[in-house]
Enzyme design. Structure first.
Site, PDB file in Angstrom:
ATOM      1  N   ALA A  28      -0.123  33.429  34.344  1.00 38.22           N
ATOM      2  CA  ALA A  28       1.120  34.093  34.725  1.00 38.22           C
ATOM      3  C   ALA A  28       1.100  35.545  34.269  1.00 38.22           C
ATOM      4  O   ALA A  28       0.371  35.922  33.349  1.00 38.22           O
ATOM      5  CB  ALA A  28       2.318  33.365  34.122  1.00 38.22           C
ATOM      6  N   LYS A  45       8.702  36.497  35.821  1.00 40.59           N
ATOM      7  CA  LYS A  45       7.398  35.867  35.603  1.00 40.59           C
ATOM      8  C   LYS A  45       6.808  35.451  36.952  1.00 40.59           C
ATOM      9  O   LYS A  45       7.462  34.748  37.730  1.00 40.59           O
ATOM     10  CB  LYS A  45       7.561  34.657  34.683  1.00 40.59           C
ATOM     11  CG  LYS A  45       6.273  33.890  34.391  1.00 40.59           C
ATOM     12  CD  LYS A  45       6.582  32.757  33.416  1.00 40.59           C
ATOM     13  CE  LYS A  45       5.345  31.936  33.095  1.00 40.59           C
ATOM     14  NZ  LYS A  45       5.629  30.851  32.134  1.00 40.59           N
ATOM     15  N   ASP A 151       3.116  23.316  24.009  1.00 42.36           N
ATOM     16  CA  ASP A 151       2.284  24.480  23.671  1.00 42.36           C
ATOM     17  C   ASP A 151       2.982  25.370  22.646  1.00 42.36           C
ATOM     18  O   ASP A 151       3.022  26.590  22.801  1.00 42.36           O
ATOM     19  CB  ASP A 151       1.959  25.277  24.932  1.00 42.36           C
ATOM     20  CG  ASP A 151       0.764  26.219  24.737  1.00 42.36           C
ATOM     21  OD1 ASP A 151       0.003  26.011  23.776  1.00 42.36           O
ATOM     22  OD2 ASP A 151       0.605  27.154  25.546  1.00 42.36           O
TER      23      ASP A 151
END
Length: 493
Positions: A28, A45, A151
């Site tokens: 991204a 994004k 994450d």
């Protein structure tokens, strides 16, 4: 995917005018943009179709991987729409620009925790616990939905200019529950090296306790100014995460309370079942945070995570951080009174029958974890608490909490494989699926209905009839979702 590169001055979705690139990751790229409708700066994004990982794949695998990445991107937007917390960026809009999927969200001016630790570590305990407690509050919001981030690492945590800690990059986040779709990157496990839980390294199912492990790694760095495991020439990093027990952070830094040492070591347990829940993490960290009028850190910090605790009125974020639940008794050392809890259960049943869940249902939600900790998972009263909290939460419209309690009851509180236990588990999972319909997860609800049908086929007649009755109700809800355009069908991604 379009091959044209994004440039400053372009307007995404006819609304977001791009001004400068803020950086790019593996999959991204993020831009600063002006929202032409509101005049405020936002972050936009974009999915990157030109990453090095993708260029290394052949055409067939590249197409499959792009489909997976698109699905993850849609899922990230869907999840951000549902998460409402100052520690998680709000989603303002999403769409496609030059065939590239994008999402516009709150811009968080500040610094990553990774950079903050590098420039200002080692941290004082008050600063470290302020960061950890705010992370816990944001993560609790996600786990209530329930969503696992998958994450957590210092690079995915921001400290804003006003000291608010924000979790970012839900790109590989995943909803928990029956049948939730999993997307695995080509030739890789999910998560980041050095922060992956053992089950991630081994490519096993992830749960909320997976986030707790990664969060434990971050907490270790906050308090000890070093990672729990480092490459030392005798055992590789992955092997240590799989097989080595970490030392307590208090051995590397002074002033760490025993309760924090114990908490962090439990967060880093190899067995997910031995890790604390996020509510337990909050219970330990919350009382240790700075108070109103606590002294400012010395030396002064350009990004001060103690400010939201010391100067709560000066928070620039409009929504308040959640207030921790009150203690279950005036005396924190007091054990639960079973008779008193049974009376609360009776009152909760009356509230549920009336269709107006109120104080008793709320109280059971507060008692659920303490009851399971004190009495274990096999006591019938504990299961009653969780099931009543689930049903009451659903009736009150809090489907996120209902999902949490139904899943906990089905997975942890129904023991055995006899006919009654299999029927109980099937009904709980059907009710869990009913709640997940509120999040648009129709495919997983359909799978739950199918699974319940297989279970019912092997049950004695009375139990089979009960499961089939609940199954028909959920099936009717699914049909309503599929045929009513006002409800819509959001594909799972």
């Amino acid at each position: 995917m379009g091959s044209q590169s994004i440039r400053a001055g372009e307007v995404a979705g006819g609304r977001y005018k791009l001004s400068e690139s803020l950086g790019k990751g593996g999959m991204a790229q993020v831009w600063r943009a002006k929202d032409l409708k509101t005049g405020q700066d936002v972050a936009v994004k974009f999915l990157r179709p030109d990453s090095e990982d993708l260029r290394q794949l052949d055409t067939l695998h590249r197409r499959d991987e792009l489909d997976t990445l698109r699905a993850r991107f849609r899922r990230e937007a869907t999840l951000l729409e549902q998460l409402d917390h100052p520690g998680i960026p709000e989603l303002y809009g999403h769409g496609s620009h030059q065939e590239l999927p994008y999402m516009a969200m709150r811009l968080v001016p500040g610094v990553t925790l990774h950079k903050f630790l590098r420039e200002h570590g080692p941290l004082t305990f008050s600063v470290a616990v302020a960061v950890a407690a705010q992370m816990a509050e944001a993560l609790a919001c996600a786990h209530t939905l329930p969503v696992v981030h998958r994450d957590l690492k210092p690079q995915n945590v921001m400290i804003s200019d006003d000291g608010v800690v924000v979790l970012i990059d839900f790109g590989i986040a995943k909803p928990l529950g029956i049948g939730a779709t999993q997307y695995t990157r080509h030739g890789s496990t999910l998560g980041s090296r050095g922060y992956q839980a053992p089950e991630q390294i081994l490519e096993r199912d992830t749960t909320a306790r997976t986030d707790i492990y990664s969060f434990g790694c971050v907490c270790f760095e906050l308090f000890a100014d070093r990672a729990p495991f480092v490459v030392d020439g005798t055992m590789g990093l992955i092997e240590q995460h799989l097989h080595e027990d970490p030392l307590a952070p208090g051995l590397f830094a002074a002033g760490i309370p025993d309760a924090v040492d114990d908490l962090v070591l439990r967060m880093l347990a190899k067995d997910p079942g031995l890790r604390p829940s996020i509510s337990e993490v909050q219970a330990v960290l919350g009382p240790l945070t700075p108070c109103v009028d606590s002294p400012e850190p010395r030396p002064r910090l350009p990004w001060d995570p103690t400010a939201p605790f010391r100067l709560p009125r000066e928070r620039s974020v409009g929504r308040r951080l959640p207030v921790p639940a009150p203690p279950v008794s005036e005396n924190e050392d007091e054990w639960l009174d079973a008779s008193a809890v049974e009376r609360v259960c009776d009152e909760a049943r009356r509230e549920i029958r009336s269709g107006k869940p109120r104080d008793a249902v709320r109280r059971l939600g507060e008692l659920a974890y303490q009851a399971r900790e004190e009495w274990g998972s096999r006591r019938p009263l504990v299961r009653q608490i969780w099931e009543l909290a689930a049903e009451g939460s659903y009736l009150a419209g809090d489907c996120g909490a209902a999902v949490h309690f139904y899943q906990g009851a089905a997975d942890d509180l129904v023991h055995g494989e006899g006919p009654q236990e299999r029927a109980d588990r099937a009904v709980l999972r059907l009710r869990l699926a009913r709640c997940r319909l509120e999040f648009g997860e129709i495919e997983s609800a359909i799978r739950a209905v199918d699974e319940a049908g297989h279970v019912a086929a092997g049950l004695p007649a009375p139990l089979a009839a009960w499961v089939e009755d609940v199954r028909r109700q959920v099936d009717a809800n699914i049909a309503g979702r599929l045929t009513d355009p006002k409800l819509g069908h959001r594909p799972e991604a």
